[in-house]
Scaffold this motif. Structure first.
Motif, PDB file in Angstrom:
ATOM      1  N   ASP A 204       0.864  -1.085   0.054  1.00  0.00           N
ATOM      2  CA  ASP A 204      -0.044   0.017  -0.027  1.00  0.00           C
ATOM      3  C   ASP A 204       0.742   1.206   0.129  1.00  0.00           C
ATOM      4  OD1 ASP A 204      -1.545   2.163   0.887  1.00  0.00           O
ATOM      5  OD2 ASP A 204      -2.832   1.029   1.978  1.00  0.00           O
ATOM      6  N   LEU A 205       0.796   1.983  -0.966  1.00  0.00           N
ATOM      7  CA  LEU A 205       1.805   3.389  -1.135  1.00  0.00           C
ATOM      8  C   LEU A 205       1.120   4.509  -0.360  1.00  0.00           C
ATOM      9  CD1 LEU A 205       2.454   2.734  -4.937  1.00  0.00           C
ATOM     10  CD2 LEU A 205       4.008   2.011  -2.993  1.00  0.00           C
ATOM     11  N   GLY A 206       0.592   4.181   0.507  1.00  0.00           N
ATOM     12  CA  GLY A 206       0.233   5.313   1.438  1.00  0.00           C
ATOM     13  C   GLY A 206      -0.944   6.227   0.916  1.00  0.00           C
ATOM     14  N   GLY A 207      -2.037   5.724   0.361  1.00  0.00           N
ATOM     15  CA  GLY A 207      -2.842   6.568  -0.289  1.00  0.00           C
ATOM     16  C   GLY A 207      -2.728   7.110  -1.702  1.00  0.00           C
ATOM     17  N   ASP A 208      -1.546   6.643  -2.228  1.00  0.00           N
ATOM     18  CA  ASP A 208      -0.889   7.067  -3.449  1.00  0.00           C
ATOM     19  C   ASP A 208      -1.148   5.796  -4.349  1.00  0.00           C
ATOM     20  OD1 ASP A 208       0.095   9.058  -5.460  1.00  0.00           O
ATOM     21  OD2 ASP A 208       2.135   7.753  -5.304  1.00  0.00           O
ATOM     22  N   GLY A 209      -1.794   4.662  -4.080  1.00  0.00           N
ATOM     23  CA  GLY A 209      -1.887   3.673  -4.933  1.00  0.00           C
ATOM     24  C   GLY A 209      -1.356   2.302  -4.396  1.00  0.00           C
ATOM     25  N   VAL A 210      -1.250   1.225  -5.201  1.00  0.00           N
ATOM     26  CA  VAL A 210      -1.014  -0.076  -4.869  1.00  0.00           C
ATOM     27  C   VAL A 210       0.071  -0.498  -5.694  1.00  0.00           C
ATOM     28  CG1 VAL A 210      -1.709  -2.551  -4.529  1.00  0.00           C
ATOM     29  CG2 VAL A 210      -3.110  -0.405  -3.607  1.00  0.00           C
ATOM     30  N   ARG A 211       1.041  -1.360  -5.065  1.00  0.00           N
ATOM     31  CA  ARG A 211       1.894  -2.110  -5.897  1.00  0.00           C
ATOM     32  C   ARG A 211       2.179  -3.643  -5.540  1.00  0.00           C
ATOM     33  NH1 ARG A 211       7.505   0.930  -5.248  1.00  0.00           N
ATOM     34  NH2 ARG A 211       6.435   2.058  -6.834  1.00  0.00           N
ATOM     35  N   VAL A 212       1.996  -4.494  -6.630  1.00  0.00           N
ATOM     36  CA  VAL A 212       1.996  -5.715  -6.617  1.00  0.00           C
ATOM     37  C   VAL A 212       3.326  -6.449  -7.333  1.00  0.00           C
ATOM     38  CG1 VAL A 212       0.606  -7.896  -7.125  1.00  0.00           C
ATOM     39  CG2 VAL A 212      -0.443  -5.935  -6.598  1.00  0.00           C
ATOM     40  N   THR A 213       3.867  -7.399  -6.590  1.00  0.00           N
ATOM     41  CA  THR A 213       5.177  -7.998  -7.153  1.00  0.00           C
ATOM     42  C   THR A 213       5.031  -9.307  -7.008  1.00  0.00           C
ATOM     43  OG1 THR A 213       6.532  -5.884  -6.440  1.00  0.00           O
ATOM     44  CG2 THR A 213       7.874  -8.015  -7.141  1.00  0.00           C
ATOM     45  N   VAL A 254      10.742  -6.798 -13.039  1.00  0.00           N
ATOM     46  CA  VAL A 254      11.253  -6.168 -11.871  1.00  0.00           C
ATOM     47  C   VAL A 254      12.352  -7.192 -11.555  1.00  0.00           C
ATOM     48  CG1 VAL A 254       9.423  -7.214 -10.448  1.00  0.00           C
ATOM     49  CG2 VAL A 254      11.079  -5.088  -9.897  1.00  0.00           C
ATOM     50  N   ASN A 255      13.461  -6.814 -10.494  1.00  0.00           N
ATOM     51  CA  ASN A 255      14.202  -7.675 -10.029  1.00  0.00           C
ATOM     52  C   ASN A 255      13.651  -7.968  -8.837  1.00  0.00           C
ATOM     53  OD1 ASN A 255      16.276  -8.879  -8.278  1.00  0.00           O
ATOM     54  ND2 ASN A 255      17.781  -7.781  -9.545  1.00  0.00           N
ATOM     55  N   THR A 256      13.010  -9.119  -8.556  1.00  0.00           N
ATOM     56  CA  THR A 256      12.350  -9.454  -7.526  1.00  0.00           C
ATOM     57  C   THR A 256      12.929  -9.551  -6.164  1.00  0.00           C
ATOM     58  OG1 THR A 256      12.182 -11.937  -8.264  1.00  0.00           O
ATOM     59  CG2 THR A 256      10.272 -10.513  -8.704  1.00  0.00           C
ATOM     60  N   ALA A 257      14.352 -10.461  -6.467  1.00  0.00           N
ATOM     61  CA  ALA A 257      15.225 -10.359  -5.385  1.00  0.00           C
ATOM     62  C   ALA A 257      15.676  -9.263  -4.547  1.00  0.00           C
ATOM     63  CB  ALA A 257      16.509 -11.219  -5.798  1.00  0.00           C
ATOM     64  N   GLN A 258      15.587  -8.039  -5.651  1.00  0.00           N
ATOM     65  CA  GLN A 258      16.049  -6.782  -4.815  1.00  0.00           C
ATOM     66  C   GLN A 258      14.972  -5.906  -4.235  1.00  0.00           C
ATOM     67  OE1 GLN A 258      18.156  -3.991  -7.850  1.00  0.00           O
ATOM     68  NE2 GLN A 258      17.126  -2.229  -7.191  1.00  0.00           N
ATOM     69  N   GLN A 259      13.853  -6.125  -5.157  1.00  0.00           N
ATOM     70  CA  GLN A 259      12.381  -5.503  -4.512  1.00  0.00           C
ATOM     71  C   GLN A 259      12.247  -6.046  -3.385  1.00  0.00           C
ATOM     72  OE1 GLN A 259      10.269  -3.036  -5.829  1.00  0.00           O
ATOM     73  NE2 GLN A 259      12.027  -2.507  -7.164  1.00  0.00           N
ATOM     74  N   LEU A 260      12.662  -7.427  -2.948  1.00  0.00           N
ATOM     75  CA  LEU A 260      11.884  -8.212  -1.799  1.00  0.00           C
ATOM     76  C   LEU A 260      13.007  -8.390  -0.762  1.00  0.00           C
ATOM     77  CD1 LEU A 260       9.396 -10.481  -3.392  1.00  0.00           C
ATOM     78  CD2 LEU A 260       8.875  -8.164  -2.455  1.00  0.00           C
ATOM     79  N   SER A 261      14.212  -7.665  -0.889  1.00  0.00           N
ATOM     80  CA  SER A 261      15.532  -7.962  -0.102  1.00  0.00           C
ATOM     81  C   SER A 261      14.987  -7.615   1.312  1.00  0.00           C
ATOM     82  CB  SER A 261      16.633  -6.984  -0.597  1.00  0.00           C
ATOM     83  OG  SER A 261      16.101  -5.687  -0.519  1.00  0.00           O
ATOM     84  N   TRP A 262      13.950  -6.621   1.662  1.00  0.00           N
ATOM     85  CA  TRP A 262      13.531  -6.212   3.079  1.00  0.00           C
ATOM     86  C   TRP A 262      13.261  -7.598   3.660  1.00  0.00           C
ATOM     87  CZ3 TRP A 262       9.033  -8.296   4.402  1.00  0.00           C
ATOM     88  CH2 TRP A 262       7.837  -8.460   3.452  1.00  0.00           C
ATOM     89  N   ARG A 263      13.119  -8.679   3.065  1.00  0.00           N
ATOM     90  CA  ARG A 263      12.935 -10.163   3.700  1.00  0.00           C
ATOM     91  C   ARG A 263      13.822 -10.689   4.552  1.00  0.00           C
ATOM     92  NH1 ARG A 263      11.116 -13.927  -0.399  1.00  0.00           N
ATOM     93  NH2 ARG A 263      10.439 -15.261   1.511  1.00  0.00           N
TER      94      ARG A 263
END
Length: 338
Positions: A204-213, A254-263
């Motif tokens: 959830d982009l904080g009222g600015d939309g939604v991102r799905v990976t 998208v580079n999913t490994a980079q996008q989801l590196s927070w895991r």
């Protein structure tokens, strides 16, 4: 011997409601195939009338609640099934769907004569939250796993027809156990993501939309009407990211490994504008960084940083000559030209 389910023949049915009921009936049988689900996804995505018809069928079935197990209702269903005449292949699912309709209608009448309303066959919703810099994971009863990122709140519930998650804020990663009879649905800001067995993240982009990976598998993304545009629906493939903002959506690899590196507790940037990188770093720490100038904000940076360790990020910027840190305190810091 039962005849094969013919998804193509369903196109001959004039009523979207009849088609939706036929699909619903088939998916509650053990005979549904991967091809049947793919045909349904295309049918569902093609027309808003199809999506509304499917939603009505789901709503009516869930609303029937416990009366589906009532002996009188089951008797109605059995009579409906016993009295149907042999028909062409594509007619058989419709006959079963009509039987389901009889159960629903009979059930509604039955509800009205009860002293107390029936309890829906749905588990109590559970709400999960994380604070700034926190992450959490939990496993559902069916084996699905949800990993929640920093500053996130979501509610999880389950009925006998689907598993649902409503995101109120933040981001989460979903590893969905495959169950064709119970789709996994995530909702955020009116956008719904539907999966059967897959791995994906929703932010959830904080009222600015939604991102799905999407990491693997396949998901359907349904987006609400906005900015004068009608509702939209699309299918997402692996290693692709959908961003929905102000009634419009875009899809890009998208580079999913980079996008989801927070895991793994890391934040990775690859020629990312400093302002965007700072906004991401700020999500994980109460120490808010501010970029002093527009020219500095556009400067690209690359590197891997430990989530929540703001001092390390600031030291790296100074060591590489990208920016200089001033007015640093426990709650803030300012970046200026070196």
């Amino acid at each position: 011997m039962s005849k094969a389910f013919d998804a193509r023949a369903l196109e001959q049915i004039d009523s979207p409601e009849a088609t939706a009921a036929a699909y619903f009936s088939h998916f509650r049988s053990p005979n549904a195939t991967a091809e049947d689900y793919l045909a349904f996804e295309h049918w569902h995505a093609r027309d808003e009338a199809h999506r509304k018809a499917w939603a009505r069928v789901e709503q009516e079935w869930e609303g029937a609640g416990k009366m589906r197990a009532d002996a009188r209702i089951l008797a109605i269903r059995e009579r409906a099934l016993a009295n149907r005449r042999p028909r062409r292949n594509w007619r058989r699912p419709v006959a079963v769907a009509a039987a389901i309709g009889a159960v629903m209608i009979g059930g509604i009448a039955w509800q009205r004569h009860q002293d107390t309303p029936p309890r829906l066959a749905q588990a109590e919703a559970r709400t999960f939250s994380t604070g700034t810099g926190q992450q959490a994971s939990f496993r559902m009863l069916d084996g699905s796993t949800i990993t929640i990122n920093t500053g996130s709140t979501l509610t999880v519930s389950e009925s006998d027809t689907r598993r649902s998650t409503r995101m109120k804020q933040g981001e989460a990663f979903f590893e969905v156990a495959k169950n064709p009879r119970k789709p996994f649905v995530v909702e955020a800001e009116g956008v719904t993501v539907t999966a059967l067995g897959t791995a994906f993240a929703v932010r959830d982009l904080g009222g600015d939309g939604v991102r799905v990976t999407l990491v693997h598998g396949r998901v359907r993304v349904d987006m609400p009407a906005a900015a004068g545009k009608p509702p939209q629906s699309t299918l997402l493939s692996p290693d692709m990211q959908l961003t929905w903002r102000k009634g419009r959506y875009s899809i890009a690899p998208v580079n999913t490994a980079q996008q989801l590196s927070w895991r793994q507790g890391m934040i990775v940037f690859d020629r990312t504008p400093l302002a965007q990188a700072v906004a991401e770093i700020n999500r994980y720490s109460p120490q808010e960084i501010v970029v002093a100038s527009a020219s500095l904000a556009r400067r690209p940076i690359s590197g891997s940083f430990r989530a929540g360790v703001t001092r390390g990020f600031l030291q790296s910027l100074e060591a590489s000559g990208i920016a200089r840190v001033v007015n640093e305190s426990a709650t803030g810091a300012e970046l200026v030209e070196p």
